[in-house]
Design a protein around this motif. Structure first.
Motif, mmCIF file in Angstrom:
data_model
loop_
_atom_site.group_PDB
_atom_site.id
_atom_site.type_symbol
_atom_site.label_atom_id
_atom_site.label_comp_id
_atom_site.label_asym_id
_atom_site.label_seq_id
_atom_site.Cartn_x
_atom_site.Cartn_y
_atom_site.Cartn_z
ATOM 1 N N VAL A 1 0.828 -1.204 0.000
ATOM 2 C CA VAL A 1 0.000 0.000 0.000
ATOM 3 C C VAL A 1 0.867 1.261 0.000
ATOM 4 N N SER A 2 0.577 2.138 -0.956
ATOM 5 C CA SER A 2 1.193 3.463 -0.956
ATOM 6 C C SER A 2 0.087 4.500 -0.926
ATOM 7 N N LYS A 3 0.371 5.607 -0.273
ATOM 8 C CA LYS A 3 -0.588 6.708 -0.277
ATOM 9 C C LYS A 3 0.172 8.003 -0.478
ATOM 10 N N ILE A 4 -0.207 8.705 -1.532
ATOM 11 C CA ILE A 4 0.445 9.977 -1.837
ATOM 12 C C ILE A 4 -0.574 11.084 -1.728
ATOM 13 N N PHE A 5 -0.265 12.105 -0.962
ATOM 14 C CA PHE A 5 -1.128 13.280 -0.875
ATOM 15 C C PHE A 5 -0.535 14.378 -1.742
ATOM 16 N N GLY A 6 -1.405 15.127 -2.379
ATOM 17 C CA GLY A 6 -0.951 16.240 -3.206
ATOM 18 C C GLY A 6 -0.271 15.728 -4.459
ATOM 19 N N ALA A 7 0.279 16.661 -5.216
ATOM 20 C CA ALA A 7 0.951 16.275 -6.446
ATOM 21 C C ALA A 7 2.041 17.282 -6.736
ATOM 22 N N GLY A 8 2.964 16.890 -7.584
ATOM 23 C CA GLY A 8 4.038 17.799 -7.994
ATOM 24 C C GLY A 8 4.973 18.095 -6.840
ATOM 25 N N VAL A 9 5.268 19.404 -6.678
ATOM 26 C CA VAL A 9 6.250 19.803 -5.665
ATOM 27 C C VAL A 9 5.731 19.498 -4.258
ATOM 28 N N GLY A 10 4.409 19.673 -4.081
ATOM 29 C CA GLY A 10 3.831 19.490 -2.751
ATOM 30 C C GLY A 10 3.515 18.042 -2.415
ATOM 31 N N GLU A 11 4.002 17.137 -3.246
ATOM 32 C CA GLU A 11 3.659 15.725 -3.058
ATOM 33 C C GLU A 11 4.229 15.174 -1.745
ATOM 34 N N VAL A 12 3.362 14.495 -1.008
ATOM 35 C CA VAL A 12 3.810 13.873 0.234
ATOM 36 C C VAL A 12 3.491 12.385 0.169
ATOM 37 N N ARG A 13 4.517 11.566 0.340
ATOM 38 C CA ARG A 13 4.313 10.125 0.314
ATOM 39 C C ARG A 13 4.087 9.674 1.753
ATOM 40 N N ALA A 14 2.818 9.555 2.138
ATOM 41 C CA ALA A 14 2.496 9.235 3.526
ATOM 42 C C ALA A 14 2.753 7.762 3.825
ATOM 43 N N LEU A 15 2.547 6.917 2.837
ATOM 44 C CA LEU A 15 2.842 5.491 2.998
ATOM 45 C C LEU A 15 3.615 5.038 1.768
ATOM 46 N N ASP A 16 4.678 4.269 2.003
ATOM 47 C CA ASP A 16 5.542 3.890 0.896
ATOM 48 C C ASP A 16 5.625 2.373 0.798
ATOM 49 N N ASN A 17 4.759 1.793 -0.017
ATOM 50 C CA ASN A 17 4.785 0.363 -0.279
ATOM 51 C C ASN A 17 4.783 -0.453 1.015
ATOM 52 N N VAL A 18 3.736 -0.251 1.800
ATOM 53 C CA VAL A 18 3.637 -0.905 3.108
ATOM 54 C C VAL A 18 2.844 -2.197 2.999
ATOM 55 N N SER A 19 3.350 -3.260 3.592
ATOM 56 C CA SER A 19 2.608 -4.513 3.685
ATOM 57 C C SER A 19 2.609 -4.958 5.138
ATOM 58 N N VAL A 20 1.434 -5.365 5.605
ATOM 59 C CA VAL A 20 1.362 -5.851 6.981
ATOM 60 C C VAL A 20 0.165 -6.781 7.113
ATOM 61 N N THR A 21 0.302 -7.770 7.973
ATOM 62 C CA THR A 21 -0.792 -8.709 8.198
ATOM 63 C C THR A 21 -1.187 -8.655 9.670
ATOM 64 N N ILE A 22 -2.468 -8.446 9.912
ATOM 65 C CA ILE A 22 -2.953 -8.362 11.288
ATOM 66 C C ILE A 22 -3.890 -9.527 11.525
ATOM 67 N N ARG A 23 -3.612 -10.305 12.587
ATOM 68 C CA ARG A 23 -4.355 -11.548 12.817
ATOM 69 C C ARG A 23 -5.636 -11.292 13.594
ATOM 70 N N GLN A 24 -6.513 -12.258 13.525
ATOM 71 C CA GLN A 24 -7.763 -12.121 14.257
ATOM 72 C C GLN A 24 -7.527 -12.173 15.764
ATOM 73 N N ASN A 25 -8.344 -11.421 16.499
ATOM 74 C CA ASN A 25 -8.294 -11.355 17.967
ATOM 75 C C ASN A 25 -7.018 -10.713 18.492
ATOM 76 N N GLU A 26 -6.314 -10.064 17.638
ATOM 77 C CA GLU A 26 -5.034 -9.516 18.037
ATOM 78 C C GLU A 26 -5.194 -8.076 18.511
ATOM 79 N N PHE A 27 -4.395 -7.684 19.494
ATOM 80 C CA PHE A 27 -4.280 -6.273 19.854
ATOM 81 C C PHE A 27 -3.025 -5.779 19.159
#
Lengths: 267, 318, 388
Positions: free
Chosen positions: C37-63
C-alpha cells in the motif's frame, strides 16, 4: 484620586470618545422613535403622546401594499437563497481545492464586491431588454434580483458554521454504516441547522432593507416599504414616517437579536 | 447506489490510482452540481447583467433612454471630456470631474473620521470585561443591521433646519438663524459617517480582541509611555483591522446613493447619483454604463489593495 | 457481512476464563491485510508520500499497535483501513476480501476517533445506537445491545446525558461503546487516549485491554506513546516516514530492535560502533572500540571487517571495577537520581558518552562519585547488532 494600580489597557480619552460614539449612534434613532409618538404633525416639536401616527400608518393603503410586497419579496428571496446557498456551502467547504472552487467562491461573493448602484443599473438594463422581448412586467424581476444579492449573505453564516463543524462527526457516521444521504440527514443537517436559520434570517433582513436595487428594478406600482419611504422623503414629512420606521426597526432588531443568539449558542 | 457493482468491478490493486482519480472527478462534479443553482441565479441576475453594462457603454444612446445598437466611444469620452456646443472643441467634463472629486473627497473624509471615532470605540469594547463585551459589541451591530434608509432618515431629522440640533441651539440662544447643514457636503459626510461607522468598528474590534496585552505590558516595561505604546505596539498589531475597516467604509461610501440623495439634495451629488441620473432624466444609458464601470474599477482597485495588504500581514478579515 | 450478535456473545464467554488471565488467544486467521500500500497526498512539488509500499498482516483477535512519531503514516494506514482515504496503490483485504475502494459505511470496521467525534446533538444512548440503527436492526435488538454496551463501558447511569455534559474519560467510554456496538470485525483506535490526563490514561489502558479480551475483537491501535504500545499490544508495528520498520511482540521490539530508529524510538539506548572480525554463519566475533573482542551472533548481512552499530539498553550494563573483565572503562561524569533508579553518565576512553541505569537497591549511588573511573560489562546477548 490615587489609582490603586497601573491599568495597562487604559488610553487617555478613548473611553470618552467611545461613549460619545455610542450616544451619536443611538441618539438619532431614539429621537426618531420618540417622535413617532408625537401628537402633533411636526417631527421636531413635541406636542404630547399619541398613537395616531401608528393608526394612520396602518390605515394607509399604500403603506399596507408596500409592506406586504416587502414581506413577500423578502420571504421568497430568503427561502430560495438559503436553499441554494446551503447547497453551495456544502460544495465549497471542507474539501481539497478542486477545479473551479475559486471561481465558485468569487461568483458567490460577487454581490458583496460590486457597489449596489452598479448592480442595480446592470439589472435595470438587462430587465429592460427582457421586458421589451416578453412584455412581462410582474414581480418576478424583483424576486430574482433580491434572491441573487441575498445569496452571499445566506452563504456566509452557513459556511462559517460548516467550517467550524468537526468533519470527524460525519466520518464517524459513515464509519457507523450511515450512507452519505443518511449522514447528511441525521448528522450534518441537525448540526448545520442554526447556521441555515441564521443565514435565512440575514437574507430576509437584507432583502427587507434594500433600497437601491429595488428602486432601479421595480416597475410602476411595485413599491416596497423602503422605496415608498424614499419617495415620501421628498415631501413634507409627518411623524407617520417615524411610526413606519419604528415598526421597521423593531422587526430588524428582533431578527438581529435572534440571529445573535443562534450564533452564540454554537460557541 | 450501485454498491454491488462497485464491489464486483472493484479494480485490482494495479489501478488503485485510477480509481482514486475517478473518485476525485466524481467528487468535483458533484460539488459543481451542488453549486450550480446558486451560480445560475447569480449569473442570471447579477454577474451576467454586469457584462451587458460593459457592452452598453460602447453603444450609442437612444433618443428616449435605451440605446441604439451602434458602436460608439462617445460615452467613454464624455465621462471625462465634454464637447463645446459652439466651437466643437474638447474640454474636461467639469461637472463629472467635480462629482468624482466630491465622491473621493467625501469618502476619504468619512473614512478618516470613522477611523478617528471608531478606533477608540473598538478599543473600548475590546478592553471591556468578557461578560459585558458581547453587549457593547451587540450595541454596535444593531445599527449595522437596521435599515440604512431609516438611519439616514434619523440623522436627517437631527440636522434639519427644524431638527433637534438647530432647535436646541436656537433654544439656548447660541444662534438665532438655523444652521444650514442639510443639502451640503457636510450633511452627506455626516450621513455617511453615521451609517457606515459600524463597518469600521467591527473589523477593528476583531483584530483588537486578539491583542495579547502582555505585549503592551512589555512595552511599558521597556519605558514606553501610553502614546508610544499606542503608536509602537498597539497600532502595528491592529494594522490589518485598520486596513479592513477603512476599505469597508471607503467602498460603500464611494458608491453611496441613498445618503447623498436624501441629505445632499440635487446639487451635492455623488457618483452613485450621477449614474442613476443617466438612467432617469439624463436618458443617457451608455454614459451611465461607462460611469458604472468606472466606479466598479475604482472599487476593485481598492479591494485588490486590501487583499494585498491584508494578505501580507497574514490576518484574514471579513 | 453482518454478524449476528446473539451468536457471537455466548461464544465469547467460553474464552473468558482464559482471557481473564491475560492469555489472549490470537488465532492464525488473518483479519486485515495491507498489500504493497502506498498513499500519496498532493501532487508535484507538494507531493507527500504518507505510505511507501507498506505490507502488513494483522491476525484475528489480536491487539495490534501502529507505533511511530507524528507524520510516520500510522494514522494514514488506519484511515485507509477505515475507508476515509483510498490508497494510491496497493490493496487492503478485510477477511480476505478487497475493500480498498469500499466507502466506510460498507466496511465492517469501526473507529474510535482521536477526539471521539461524539454527535453533540444526541444523547449517550443515541450515540451508541446510531450504528445499529443505520444497519437497520430491530428496535428491541438495538435497545438490548445499547444496554449491554453501556454496561461493558460502565456508563449505564449516564445514558440520557448529552455528550457535552460528560467528562473526557466518560466521552472516551461512550466512543468505545459506540464503535463496539455493531460488533465490528476490527476496531480501529486512533490515539484515543491522547486527550486524557496521565492517571485516566493508565486506567483506560487497562480497560481497553480488558474490553479487547472480553469481546475478542481485533483491535488496531494507533499511538506515538511507546509505553502505551508496550503495555497493551500483542504485536507492535514500528513506523517511520511511511514505512514499517519492524513488526514484533513488545519483548522482541524492545530487546531486539532491528535498526537504529526502532532502538532509539523505544526506550533509551546507547549506540556503540564496533567491527565484525570473524563470521561463520551467524556466529562471529565483534571488536569493541575498547579493543576487546567478544563472541556474538550476527544476523544482519554485515561481513568480516564491516562496521556495525550495537544497541545497548542502559539497564543492561553493569558497573564493575575497571579491570580486565570490563568491556569498557570510563569516567563518571554525572549522576542523576530518579527515585526508583539512578542514571550514571559515563565518558568512555574513546570520548563517547554512555548512559547506565541501575536500580537503587543495589546501592551504587552511594559508592560511586563523579570523577570515579569505572568498568562497564555487558552480556553479549544484550548487545543488539542493528541493521544499517
Amino acid at each position: 484620586m490615587a489609582r490603586a494600580h497601573f491599568d495597562v489597557k487604559k488610553q487617555t480619552g478613548f473611553t470618552t470618545i467611545a461613549l460619545f460614539c455610542f450616544v451619536m449612534l443611538y441618539a438619532p434613532i431614539l429621537t426618531l422613535v420618540v417622535y413617532s409618538f408625537n401628537a402633533g404633525t411636526s417631527i421636531a416639536i413635541w406636542e404630547g403622546f399619541s398613537w395616531r401616527w401608528y393608526e394612520s400608518a396602518f390605515a394607509n393603503e399604500q403603506v399596507q401594499d408596500a409592506a406586504i410586497r416587502s414581506v413577500i419579496i423578502a420571504s421568497f428571496a430568503a427561502f430560495v437563497s438559503t436553499i441554494v446557498a446551503t447547497m453551495a456551502a456544502l460544495a465549497t467547504t471542507r474539501t481539497r481545492p478542486f477545479t473551479g472552487i475559486t471561481f465558485i467562491f468569487a461568483s458567490i461573493n460577487q454581490p458583496l464586491m460590486v457597489p449596489e448602484i452598479v448592480t442595480g443599473v446592470a439589472l435595470l438594463i438587462f430587465f429592460a431588454i427582457i421586458k421589451i422581448e416578453t412584455g412581462y412586467t410582474g414581480l418576478a424581476y424583483l424576486l430574482i434580483a433580491h434572491t441573487a444579492f441575498c445569496i452571499p449573505f445566506a452563504y456566509l453564516p452557513i459556511r462559517a458554521r460548516l467550517e467550524n463543524m468537526d468533519l470527524s462527526l460525519e466520518r464517524a457516521a459513515a464509519d457507523l454504516y450511515a450512507t452519505p444521504w443518511r449522514t447528511f440527514r441525521y448528522v450534518t443537517l441537525p448540526l448545520l441547522w442554526p447556521g441555515i436559520l441564521a443565514g435565512g434570517m440575514l437574507a430576509f433582513v437584507i432583502s427587507l432593507d434594500d433600497v437601491v436595487i429595488t428602486e432601479l428594478v421595480k416597475s410602476a406600482g411595485q413599491d416596497t416599504l423602503p422605496t415608498y419611504m424614499l419617495g415620501q422623503m421628498r415631501r413634507i414629512m409627518t411623524p407617520e414616517m417615524n411610526a413606519i420606521s419604528t415598526v421597521f426597526l423593531a422587526i430588524s432588531i428582533l431578527m438581529v437579536t435572534v440571529f445573535f443568539l443562534l450564533n452564540r449558542k454554537k460557541s | 447506489m450501485a454498491a454491488n457493482a462497485t464491489v464486483k468491478s472493484a479494480p485490482p490493486a494495479t489501478s488503485a490510482a485510477e480509481a482514486a482519480a475517478a473518485f476525485e472527478r466524481r467528487d468535483t462534479r458533484n460539488r459543481w452540481l451542488l453549486s450550480a443553482p446558486a451560480l445560475a441565479i447569480l449569473f442570471f441576475a447579477s454577474i451576467g447583467p454586469l457584462g451587458i453594462v460593459v457592452v452598453y457603454s460602447f453603444l450609442t444612446k437612444g433618443g428616449y433612454g435605451g440605446v441604439e445598437w451602434k458602436f460608439s466611444t462617445d460615452a467613454w469620452a464624455s465621462v471625462f471630456f465634454t464637447r463645446d456646443i459652439f466651437d466643437d472643441t474638447l474640454g474636461f467634463a467639469d461637472a463629472h470631474l467635480s462629482i468624482f472629486w466630491r465622491s473621493l473627497r467625501l469618502s476619504f473624509l468619512t473614512t478618516l473620521l470613522a477611523l478617528v471615532v471608531g478606533f477608540p470605540t473598538a478599543y473600548f469594547i475590546a478592553t471591556r470585561p468578557e461578560k459585558t463585551r458581547a453587549l457593547w459589541l451587540f450595541l454596535i451591530t444593531i445599527p449595522f443591521w437596521t435599515n440604512l434608509l431609516i438611519r439616514t432618515f434619523a440623522i436627517m431629522e437631527v440636522i434639519r433646519n427644524e431638527g433637534i440640533v438647530n432647535s436646541i441651539l436656537i433654544g439656548l440662544g447660541i444662534i438665532d438663524q438655523p444652521l444650514q447643514i442639510m443639502f451640503t457636503d457636510t450633511a452627506v459626510m455626516l450621513g455617511l459617517l453615521y451609517v457606515y461607522l459600524p463597518l469600521m468598528v467591527l473589523p477593528l474590534y476583531a483584530s483588537m480582541e486578539r491583542i495579547d496585552f502582555r505585549l503592551v505590558e512589555a512595552g511599558y516595561d521597556l519605558y514606553a509611555n501610553r502614546l508610544q505604546v499606542l503608536r509602537r505596539v498597539i497600532l502595528p498589531l491592529v494594522k490589518p483591522g485598520v486596513i479592513a475597516g477603512s476599505i469597508l467604509v471607503f467602498i460603500p461610501s464611494l458608491g453611496a446613493y441613498v445618503t447623498p440623495r436624501v441629505l445632499g439634495g440635487g446639487r451635492n451629488m455623488m457618483l452613485g447619483n450621477l449614474i442613476e441620473l443617466q438612467f432617469g432624466q439624463g436618458r443617457n444609458w451608455p454614459l451611465g454604463s461607462a460611469l458604472s464601470i468606472t466606479l466598479m474599477v475604482v472599487v476593485m482597485v481598492a479591494l485588490l489593495f486590501y487583499v494585498k495588504n491584508a494578505g501580507k500581514s497574514g490576518v484574514r478579515h471579513g | 457481512m453482518r454478524p449476528t450478535r446473539s451468536a457471537a456473545l455466548p461464544a465469547l464467554r467460553e474464552d473468558r476464563a482464559n482471557r481473564a488471565w491475560g492469555l489472549n488467544i490470537v488465532s492464525a486467521a488473518v483479519a486485515v491485510e495491507a498489500k504493497n500500500v502506498s498513499k500519496i497526498f498532493g501532487a508535484g512539488v507538494g507531493e507527500v508520500r504518507a505510505l511507501d509500499n507498506v505490507s502488513v498482516t494483522i491476525r484475528q483477535n489480536e491487539f495490534f499497535t501502529l507505533l511511530g512519531p507524528s507524520g510516520c503514516g500510522k494514522t494514514t494506514l488506519l484511515r485507509l483501513i477505515a475507508g476515509f482515504e483510498m490508497p494510491t496503490e496497493g490493496s487492503i483485504l478485510l477477511d480476505g476480501e478487497e475493500v480498498a475502494h469500499l466507502p466506510p459505511f460498507k466496511r465492517h470496521v469501526n473507529t474510535v476517533f482521536q477526539n471521539y467525534a461524539l454527535f453533540p446533538h444526541m444523547t449517550v444512548a443515541q450515540n451508541v445506537a446510531f450504528g445499529l440503527e443505520m444497519l437497520g436492526k430491530g428496535k428491541a435488538e438495538v435497545q438490548q445491545t445499547v444496554a449491554a454496551m453501556l454496561k461493558l463501558v460502565r456508563m449505564e447511569e449516564l445514558k440520557d446525558r448529552r455528550t457535552s455534559q460528560i467528562s473526557g474519560g466518560q466521552q472516551q467510554r461512550v466512543a468505545l461503546a459506540r464503535a463496539l456496538a455493531p460488533r465490528p470485525k476490527v476496531l480501529l483506535l486512533d490515539e484515543p487516549l491522547s486527550a486524557l490526563d496521565l492517571k485516566l490514561r493508565k486506567e483506560m489502558q487497562i480497560e481497553l485491554k480488558r474490553m479487547q479480551l472480553e469481546t475478542g475483537i481485533t483491535f488496531i491501535f494507533v499511538t506515538h506513546d511507546q509505553e502505551e504500545a508496550l503495555t497493551m499490544s500483542d504485536r507492535i508495528a514500528v513506523m517511520s516516514k511511511g514505512n514499517i520498520l519492524q513488526v514484533g511482540s513488545p519483548t522482541e521490539i524492545y530487546e531486539h530492535p532491528a535498526d537504529r530508529f526502532v532502538a532509539d524510538f523505544i526506550g533509551e539506548t546507547n549506540f556503540i560502533e564496533a567491527e565484525v572480525t570473524e563470521r561463520i554463519g551467524d556466529d562471529g566475533r565483534i571488536k569493541l572500540p575498547s579493543g576487546i573482542q567478544v563472541p556474538h551472533k550476527v544476523t544482519t548481512s554485515a561481513g568480516v571487517g564491516s562496521r556495525v552499530t550495537l544497541a545497548i539498553r542502559p539497564e543492561r550494563i553493569d558497573l564493575v571495577k575497571a579491570d580486565a573483565d570490563a568491556h569498557f572503562t570510563g569516567k563518571v561524569s554525572n549522576i542523576v537520581y530518579f527515585g526508583t533508579d539512578t542514571t550514571f553518565h559515563i565518558d568512555l576512553e574513546s570520548g563517547q558518552g554512555v548512559t547506565v541505569r541501575m536500580q537503587n537497591r543495589l546501592g551504587h549511588r552511594d559508592v560511586l562519585q563523579v570523577g570515579d573511573v569505572v568498568g562497564l560489562r555487558v552480556e553479549p546477548e544484550a548487545m543488539q547488532v542493528l541493521r544499517d
